[in-house]
Design an enzyme around this catalytic site. Sequence first.
Site, PDB file in Angstrom:
ATOM      1  N   LYS A  76      -9.448   1.926 -16.623  1.00  0.00           N
ATOM      2  CA  LYS A  76     -10.120   0.532 -16.297  1.00  0.00           C
ATOM      3  C   LYS A  76     -10.665  -0.423 -17.653  1.00  0.00           C
ATOM      4  O   LYS A  76     -10.656  -1.624 -17.639  1.00  0.00           O
ATOM      5  CB  LYS A  76     -11.212   0.700 -14.944  1.00  0.00           C
ATOM      6  CG  LYS A  76     -11.139   1.741 -13.900  1.00  0.00           C
ATOM      7  CD  LYS A  76     -10.252   0.380 -13.229  1.00  0.00           C
ATOM      8  CE  LYS A  76     -10.211   0.749 -11.237  1.00  0.00           C
ATOM      9  NZ  LYS A  76      -9.407  -0.147 -10.499  1.00  0.00           N
ATOM     10  N   ASP A 135       0.890  -1.266  -0.277  1.00  0.00           N
ATOM     11  CA  ASP A 135       0.092   0.441  -0.266  1.00  0.00           C
ATOM     12  C   ASP A 135       0.845   1.290  -0.018  1.00  0.00           C
ATOM     13  O   ASP A 135       2.178   1.078   0.638  1.00  0.00           O
ATOM     14  CB  ASP A 135      -0.883   0.176   1.353  1.00  0.00           C
ATOM     15  CG  ASP A 135      -2.142   0.997   1.212  1.00  0.00           C
ATOM     16  OD1 ASP A 135      -3.332   0.341   0.156  1.00  0.00           O
ATOM     17  OD2 ASP A 135      -2.280   2.008   1.069  1.00  0.00           O
ATOM     18  N   ASP A 192       4.146   1.852  -4.112  1.00  0.00           N
ATOM     19  CA  ASP A 192       3.807   2.936  -4.507  1.00  0.00           C
ATOM     20  C   ASP A 192       3.605   2.009  -5.755  1.00  0.00           C
ATOM     21  O   ASP A 192       5.225   1.747  -6.472  1.00  0.00           O
ATOM     22  CB  ASP A 192       5.062   4.108  -5.283  1.00  0.00           C
ATOM     23  CG  ASP A 192       4.896   5.325  -6.262  1.00  0.00           C
ATOM     24  OD1 ASP A 192       3.479   4.210  -6.832  1.00  0.00           O
ATOM     25  OD2 ASP A 192       4.929   5.993  -6.141  1.00  0.00           O
ATOM     26  N   VAL A 193       2.436   1.499  -7.208  1.00  0.00           N
ATOM     27  CA  VAL A 193       2.722   0.927  -7.613  1.00  0.00           C
ATOM     28  C   VAL A 193       3.279   1.227  -9.416  1.00  0.00           C
ATOM     29  O   VAL A 193       4.009   0.576  -9.789  1.00  0.00           O
ATOM     30  CB  VAL A 193       0.981   0.114  -8.048  1.00  0.00           C
ATOM     31  CG1 VAL A 193       1.086  -0.866  -6.949  1.00  0.00           C
ATOM     32  CG2 VAL A 193       0.571   1.118  -8.053  1.00  0.00           C
ATOM     33  N   TYR A 220     -10.869   7.541 -15.250  1.00  0.00           N
ATOM     34  CA  TYR A 220     -10.430   6.858 -14.433  1.00  0.00           C
ATOM     35  C   TYR A 220     -11.740   5.685 -15.076  1.00  0.00           C
ATOM     36  O   TYR A 220     -10.702   4.380 -15.990  1.00  0.00           O
ATOM     37  CB  TYR A 220     -11.622   6.857 -13.214  1.00  0.00           C
ATOM     38  CG  TYR A 220     -12.151   5.621 -12.531  1.00  0.00           C
ATOM     39  CD1 TYR A 220     -10.849   4.934 -11.661  1.00  0.00           C
ATOM     40  CD2 TYR A 220     -13.730   5.190 -12.295  1.00  0.00           C
ATOM     41  CE1 TYR A 220     -11.189   3.932 -10.680  1.00  0.00           C
ATOM     42  CE2 TYR A 220     -13.440   4.015 -11.497  1.00  0.00           C
ATOM     43  CZ  TYR A 220     -12.472   3.208  -9.904  1.00  0.00           C
ATOM     44  OH  TYR A 220     -12.903   2.190  -9.359  1.00  0.00           O
TER      45      TYR A 220
END
Length: 246
Positions: free
Chosen positions: A158, A38, A62-63, A154
């Site tokens: 997605k 996370d 941090d992805v 978004y």
Amino acid sequence: MTSLLNGKTAIVTGGAQGIGLAIARLYLAHGANVVIGDLDEAAAAAAATELGADRVRGVRCDVVDAEQVQSLVDTAVADFGSLDVFVNNAGITRDATMRTMTEEDFDLVISVHLKGTWNGTRLAAARMREQKSGAIVNISSLSGKVGMVGQTNYSAAKAGIVGMTKAAAKEMAHHGVRVNAIQPGLVRSAMTEAMPQKAWDQKMSEIPMQRPGEPDEVAGVALFYASHLSSYMTGTVAEVTGGRFM
């Protein structure tokens, strides 16, 4: 209860709260070792403590940063010996109409969702192909199917996750690695419950089951995709929406 993930090790990004935490909790209950990644290091540590098992780790990640995602993978392998399941759940929203959305908010949402999921998928797959097995679960959204007002960033991200899932599934199938996606609809969370009543009522009117989903109901599908129960499924998209926008 039958334990579907005994001896398996799973990573869940964005796992400190909401759907991610529900997935981590259910995986743990089914016998898995779980590494929670996370952006909020304190929240990740708190979630690991809350789950209260020696089979859980909480790690800051941090992805968007591939090195941090690789560190997450390395932690799972070093502490538990393998990586069998990777859930790309981390995400953010920066809603605004196209007229008012800043370029920074567009770039940030695309980066976290799309690049973040790509980092998780490619780095998990690199490890999983060595052992000729693994399951990757990508969290998309109903917004990626139908598009939502105020969510050009978004919705695009997605939808992109679905395309990425299918492409990665084709690349990894002969290596024994399965890649599937989940598209949740209106799921009860701190974020959704904070929306204006009018917006909530509008969304509820579109749901044949006449109720929001619960994080546990998304987690159940994530468990299915992680386990042998879905062993002949890859490149698929499961809608967990109560029938909304069929």
